[in-house]
Design a protein around this motif. Sequence first.
Motif, mmCIF file in Angstrom:
data_model
loop_
_atom_site.group_PDB
_atom_site.id
_atom_site.type_symbol
_atom_site.label_atom_id
_atom_site.label_comp_id
_atom_site.label_asym_id
_atom_site.label_seq_id
_atom_site.Cartn_x
_atom_site.Cartn_y
_atom_site.Cartn_z
ATOM 1 N N GLY A 171 0.812 -1.210 0.000
ATOM 2 C CA GLY A 171 0.000 0.000 0.000
ATOM 3 C C GLY A 171 0.845 1.259 0.000
ATOM 4 N N GLN A 172 1.958 1.236 0.745
ATOM 5 C CA GLN A 172 2.849 2.394 0.777
ATOM 6 C C GLN A 172 3.499 2.613 -0.579
ATOM 7 N N LYS A 173 3.833 1.520 -1.241
ATOM 8 C CA LYS A 173 4.420 1.628 -2.584
ATOM 9 C C LYS A 173 3.425 2.281 -3.538
ATOM 10 N N PHE A 174 2.155 1.927 -3.392
ATOM 11 C CA PHE A 174 1.119 2.534 -4.233
ATOM 12 C C PHE A 174 1.034 4.033 -3.980
ATOM 13 N N ILE A 175 0.964 4.437 -2.710
ATOM 14 C CA ILE A 175 0.862 5.859 -2.383
ATOM 15 C C ILE A 175 2.096 6.621 -2.848
ATOM 16 N N ASP A 176 3.266 6.014 -2.684
ATOM 17 C CA ASP A 176 4.504 6.668 -3.146
ATOM 18 C C ASP A 176 4.488 6.897 -4.651
ATOM 19 N N SER A 177 3.848 5.977 -5.387
ATOM 20 C CA SER A 177 3.841 6.084 -6.854
ATOM 21 C C SER A 177 3.011 7.258 -7.357
ATOM 22 N N VAL A 178 2.100 7.773 -6.501
ATOM 23 C CA VAL A 178 1.257 8.905 -6.911
ATOM 24 C C VAL A 178 1.426 10.102 -5.968
ATOM 25 N N SER A 179 2.477 10.061 -5.162
ATOM 26 C CA SER A 179 2.672 11.098 -4.137
ATOM 27 C C SER A 179 2.794 12.501 -4.706
ATOM 28 N N SER A 180 3.255 12.616 -5.955
ATOM 29 C CA SER A 180 3.406 13.946 -6.556
ATOM 30 C C SER A 180 2.053 14.636 -6.752
ATOM 31 N N LEU A 181 0.961 13.841 -6.751
ATOM 32 C CA LEU A 181 -0.375 14.413 -6.933
ATOM 33 C C LEU A 181 -1.080 14.663 -5.597
ATOM 34 N N LEU A 182 -0.477 14.182 -4.511
ATOM 35 C CA LEU A 182 -1.110 14.261 -3.205
ATOM 36 C C LEU A 182 -0.524 15.392 -2.367
ATOM 37 N N GLU A 183 -1.318 15.817 -1.393
ATOM 38 C CA GLU A 183 -0.883 16.858 -0.478
ATOM 39 C C GLU A 183 -1.416 16.568 0.917
ATOM 40 N N GLU A 184 -0.796 17.168 1.908
ATOM 41 C CA GLU A 184 -1.269 16.993 3.276
ATOM 42 C C GLU A 184 -2.661 17.603 3.422
ATOM 43 N N GLY A 185 -3.550 16.899 4.145
ATOM 44 C CA GLY A 185 -4.915 17.396 4.272
ATOM 45 C C GLY A 185 -5.403 17.430 5.702
ATOM 46 N N ASP A 186 -6.297 18.330 5.968
ATOM 47 C CA ASP A 186 -6.943 18.448 7.270
ATOM 48 C C ASP A 186 -8.075 17.431 7.338
ATOM 49 N N THR A 187 -8.060 16.566 8.356
ATOM 50 C CA THR A 187 -9.039 15.482 8.424
ATOM 51 C C THR A 187 -10.273 15.818 9.262
ATOM 52 N N ALA A 188 -10.421 17.079 9.669
ATOM 53 C CA ALA A 188 -11.549 17.453 10.532
ATOM 54 C C ALA A 188 -12.885 17.111 9.888
ATOM 55 N N LYS A 189 -13.069 17.493 8.630
ATOM 56 C CA LYS A 189 -14.330 17.216 7.945
ATOM 57 C C LYS A 189 -14.475 15.717 7.690
ATOM 58 N N LEU A 190 -13.347 15.064 7.440
ATOM 59 C CA LEU A 190 -13.372 13.627 7.214
ATOM 60 C C LEU A 190 -13.834 12.896 8.471
ATOM 61 N N ASP A 191 -13.340 13.300 9.611
ATOM 62 C CA ASP A 191 -13.751 12.693 10.875
ATOM 63 C C ASP A 191 -15.256 12.864 11.101
ATOM 64 N N GLU A 192 -15.762 14.003 10.706
ATOM 65 C CA GLU A 192 -17.199 14.274 10.832
ATOM 66 C C GLU A 192 -17.997 13.349 9.929
ATOM 67 N N THR A 193 -17.487 13.132 8.713
ATOM 68 C CA THR A 193 -18.150 12.229 7.764
ATOM 69 C C THR A 193 -18.177 10.805 8.299
ATOM 70 N N ARG A 194 -17.068 10.371 8.894
ATOM 71 C CA ARG A 194 -16.996 9.030 9.464
ATOM 72 C C ARG A 194 -18.035 8.844 10.564
ATOM 73 N N GLU A 195 -18.154 9.831 11.424
ATOM 74 C CA GLU A 195 -19.109 9.740 12.527
ATOM 75 C C GLU A 195 -20.543 9.669 12.013
ATOM 76 N N LYS A 196 -20.851 10.410 10.973
ATOM 77 C CA LYS A 196 -22.182 10.368 10.382
ATOM 78 C C LYS A 196 -22.476 8.978 9.813
ATOM 79 N N THR A 197 -21.461 8.392 9.176
ATOM 80 C CA THR A 197 -21.637 7.056 8.598
ATOM 81 C C THR A 197 -21.841 6.024 9.698
ATOM 82 N N ARG A 198 -21.076 6.114 10.774
ATOM 83 C CA ARG A 198 -21.233 5.185 11.893
ATOM 84 C C ARG A 198 -22.629 5.285 12.500
ATOM 85 N N ALA A 199 -23.157 6.505 12.556
ATOM 86 C CA ALA A 199 -24.507 6.706 13.089
ATOM 87 C C ALA A 199 -25.542 6.019 12.202
#
Length: 339
Positions: A171-199
Motif C-alpha cells: 500500500g505504501q508503494k502505491f501511495i509513493d507512486s502517486v505522491s506527486s499528486l497528493l498533499e497533506e490534508g486536514d481530516t476534521a471534515k473527514l472525521d465528521e463524515t466518518r461519525e455520520k456514517t457510523r450513526a
Amino acid sequence: MLKISLDKLDELFEAISASQTLYIPTDREDGSAEYRKYESGMKLSSALNTVRSAKDFFFPQTENLVDFKMEGKNIEVIDIRKESEDFVIFGVRACDARSFTILDKVFLAEPVDSYYKTRREHGTVVTMACTRPSETCFCGVFGIDATAPEGDAACWSDGESIFFEAHNDKGQKFIDSVSSLLEEGDTAKLDETREKTRAILKKLPLAGLSTESFGGDRMMEHFNSEKWGELSESCLGCGTCTFVCPTCQCYDIKDFNTGHGIKRFRCWDSCMYSDFTKMAHGNPRLTQLERFRQRFMHKLVYFPANNNGEFGCVGCGRCLSKCPISMNIVKVMKALEVK
C-alpha cells in the motif's frame, strides 16, 4: 494524511494506469456498477457495491489451467501460465476486502493454489470507506467496520477530497507512486463524515442481527433442525446467491477437446446445483433441502468451526438484493436463532 481533490481524480487514475493496469467500479447502462479496466475519461461509480464482487480478480469465473497435446500415446503437458502483470483494484468496499481474508484461508492453505497466489501477489487492493450504507448491509455483524476498510491501502472521501492511508508495504508503494499528486490534508471534515456514517450503520435494519447462535459447537443442532424444510421449500436452486457472493469458492474442473488438443479449465460452480460434486455413484446431496442446508451450514457453522470462529459471510447484502424469491442468509439466521 495525504489527500487529492475529487476534481483531480482523473489525473490520479491516469497516473496509476500509466505504470500498471487499473480497475475501478464504474456505472453500467442499467444503473448498476461493475469493475472495468480503466480507460481515459472513465468515471468512478458512486454506487455502494458492484453487482459482482472484486473476488473475480483473484478467483476468476473461468480460467484455463493447463493444455494437453496428444499424438498417439504421447501426451505433452503444456503449462500455459505467464507471469501475471501488476494491477490495482481501486474502490473496494470493506465487505469485499474482508472476503479476501476468507478466500486466503482456502486457496493459500496447503496445498497452495498457485494460480490464486500469483494474482494475490501481483494485485494491490485500494479500499474505499462507505459513506452511504444500504438497508441490505450487515457487515458490522461480522466485525467489519465500513468506515475503516482493510486492504493494502485505504481511502476516504469527505465530499471534497479523497484521503489515503497505507496499511502495508504494498500500500505504501502505491501511495509513493502517486505522491506527486497528493498533499497533506486536514481530516476534521473527514472525521465528521466518518461519525455520520457510523450513526447510519447503527440504525440499519440488520444492525441488530446476531451470530451468537452459530459456530462449530452447534453443528448437529442446526444440521438436524426441522426448519430446513420450510426454509428451502421456495428455493429455486438457481445459484444466483453463490455467483454474487464474494466468499463462495466452489468450482468445477473440466477438459475440453478443441480438435487440436485438450484444454483444462476451471469455472465457478454452486453447491445449490443438483449435479454439484456428482460422482460415479451419483450425488451425495439428492434433495433441494440438503443442498440448501449445505450452503448456509458452510457459511455459519462449518467454516467457523475450522477457522477459529470466522464466519464465511461478510454481510455485503448482495444475496438479499439479488435472490429472485427473497430467500437469503439473514432469513436463515433469524429462523435458526436459538432463543
